[in-house]
Design a protein around this motif. Sequence first.
Motif: not given
Ligand code: LMR
Length: 399
Positions: A34, A377, A246, A183
């Motif tokens: 992410g 995802r 972010k 997420n």
């Molecule tokens: C994600 O979910 O890809 C981001 O939040 C980065 C992480 O630390 O996993």
Amino acid sequence: MFETMPAASPDPIFGLSEAFRADPRPDKINLGIGVYRDEQGRTPVLAAVKEAEARFLDEQTSMSYLAIEGTESYGRAVQALLLGDSSEIIASGRVLTAHTPGGTGALRVAGDLLRNQCPETRVWMSEPTWANHHQVFAAAGLTSRKYAYFDRQRNRVDFEAMLEAVEGIPQGDVVLLHGCCHNPTGADLTPDQWRILARLLKEQGLLPLVDLAYQGFAIGLEADVDGLQALCKEVPEVIVCSSFSKNFALYNERVGALTIVAGTADAVDAITSQVKLRIRSTYSNPPAHGGAIVTTILEDEALRRGWQEELSRMRQRIQAMRRLLVTSLDERGVRLSSEGNDFLLRQYGMFSFSGLTEQQVARLREDHAIYVVGSGRVNFAAMTQENMPRVCDAIAAVV
Ligand code: LMR
């Protein structure tokens, strides 16, 4: 000690980035981790950050330790972003904030705090949730449980199932919620659903822990904390673990915060002392640089305006990529669900569950050098006008 140490499995998200870096194919695309990328595929330092950093470096006179909980000005800035400038909770002194290394640091300090106060407490997480949630709370010695959240057939929140699950959670347990941009699914609660859930949490005597890593990436900086604020109006005690990775693109500075709303102002000093104790034995005190950048921007009207514009542009580009993926898949006759692809337009933030199976994800990687998290995802913030045709041709080839 080390000769017989068994190897651990790679992290599902960072491990994928390691494999991506090692892949020699020049046209590889990473839709896994992410991280926001611009139309050129770069993750730039925001202009507001560059400017704040220059000012801060110029004015910096010392690199001595910060306090265990970080600076007061950082805490104030975080609280205003989360709860609003005119929050009754801030005015009545019912809240404390500690500057933590990233949102993950906040989650871990929260876990340590909960474990110390109430070792039997369980942390209930949405099914599915961010892969690291289970790990962080397990490392703190807490047990995690799952509550129903996502309807995989219809690609939306199954709110009835969620309420039913929450009704069954024993009093005193912790319910982990995603403040916005869930997420990994991108499926968020509506404002009405937040209100209904808040009442239920209060009735059940449950402690909400809100993970807020994407404020500003769903609808807007203020709208994205509507749910959190509704929760804080209803429920006396709330934990918030927030991140500036972010929305300030400060990924490698590790800037986050643990904010605790207490039932009374009188409880705040004792809670703060316990938070400090956990921090002191974990990383002692926070790194200063990223927090100073955030504070400088939030306290300066012009810098703040510039930052908000940059944040809006990131959000709009992600939304544009959602639309482009949908039209490009539609053009190729690819349907990611029995109801088509439009569900992606009703979801928020960097991620959605694409509906791709583990085998399809493996083929994307092996045959097309496109990296997607095993759960299916995908990260819209890594898509561009340029790579979209290749992404969609590859998806068309594997489904
Ligand atoms: C994600 O979910 O890809 C981001 O939040 C980065 C992480 O630390 O996993």
